[in-house]
Design a protein around this motif. Sequence first.
Motif, short mmCIF file in Angstrom:
data_model
loop_
_atom_site.label_atom_id
_atom_site.label_comp_id
_atom_site.label_asym_id
_atom_site.label_seq_id
_atom_site.Cartn_x
_atom_site.Cartn_y
_atom_site.Cartn_z
N HIS A 87 0.97 -1.38 -0.20
CA HIS A 87 -0.04 0.06 0.27
C HIS A 87 1.17 1.58 0.18
CE1 HIS A 87 -3.85 -1.91 1.12
NE2 HIS A 87 -3.43 -2.67 0.75
N ALA A 88 2.06 1.18 0.50
CA ALA A 88 2.62 2.80 0.66
C ALA A 88 3.51 3.16 -0.46
CB ALA A 88 3.74 2.03 1.81
N HIS A 89 3.56 1.78 -1.13
CA HIS A 89 4.20 1.62 -2.81
C HIS A 89 2.81 1.74 -4.21
CE1 HIS A 89 7.86 0.28 -1.16
NE2 HIS A 89 8.12 1.16 -1.90
N GLY A 90 1.36 2.38 -3.81
CA GLY A 90 0.65 2.43 -4.12
C GLY A 90 -0.21 1.08 -5.38
N LEU A 91 0.18 0.01 -4.22
CA LEU A 91 -0.28 -1.02 -4.79
C LEU A 91 -1.16 -1.40 -4.59
CD1 LEU A 91 2.88 -3.13 -6.51
CD2 LEU A 91 1.50 -1.14 -7.57
#
Lengths: 98, 149
Positions: A87-91
């Motif tokens: 989530h922190a990488h936007g996935l």
Amino acid sequence: MSAIEELAAQGTGTSDQTEQHRDRPWRVIVWNDPVTLMSYVVFVLRRLFGYDLETATQLMLKVHNEGSAVVATEARERAEVTVAQLHAHGLQATLARD
Amino acid sequence: MAEIRRSGELIEVRVGRRERQALAKILERLEPMLEESHWTNSRAYEDDAEEEEFQRLVGSDLEQARADDMAAVRSALEADSPIRLDVEQTWRWLRSLNFLRLALAERLGIEEDGWEEQYSPREHRRPPLATLHLLSWVQEELVEALAGG
């Protein structure tokens, strides 16, 4: 200690869960979205999981072609950390009982 | 046109003054959309109670990390010096660009693969689609430059 590190240390298992439930592996699933670049997904999978280029590319293609892929199977506490990192990488990522 | 390339251990983002201003403006305009975006606020669990607990533990951390990433990008764009990024700084840019692209795509109503074909060449050349393509180009170039190391 960040919350993600805290999760890694403690997990989020609720009190009514048995040890047996906590020990069951959980699947970390990455879901397709129509705009995230394929090259970026491969790059993130390699960074977070240490996959080689071929493995990461195969997983990315599975996400792209089939809508989702299991990228890891881990104990719940670890799987939650992994999902938070994704989530922190936007996935788009979820976890589910194996 | 901008150029992004690896120089030793660093990634150089060579952009002109006007391009830097444009990118800073895009960031300023899109960042507020992240809060409302479905794609940039993903769920980990289907179950509401489990999701609430997950968010209680990591939600604010994720928000702070994203804000820190965006601040780093903004700072680099606004500084009066060449943009040279180490590996961790490059990842800040990559993550930020991904969130901005997701939020913009969601605002445009993009929901499925193949969306590119729904627009005319003219639409692709003009904002807001051109903005999405610009962000895509920067992100792709950064991935390529970082991978090239």
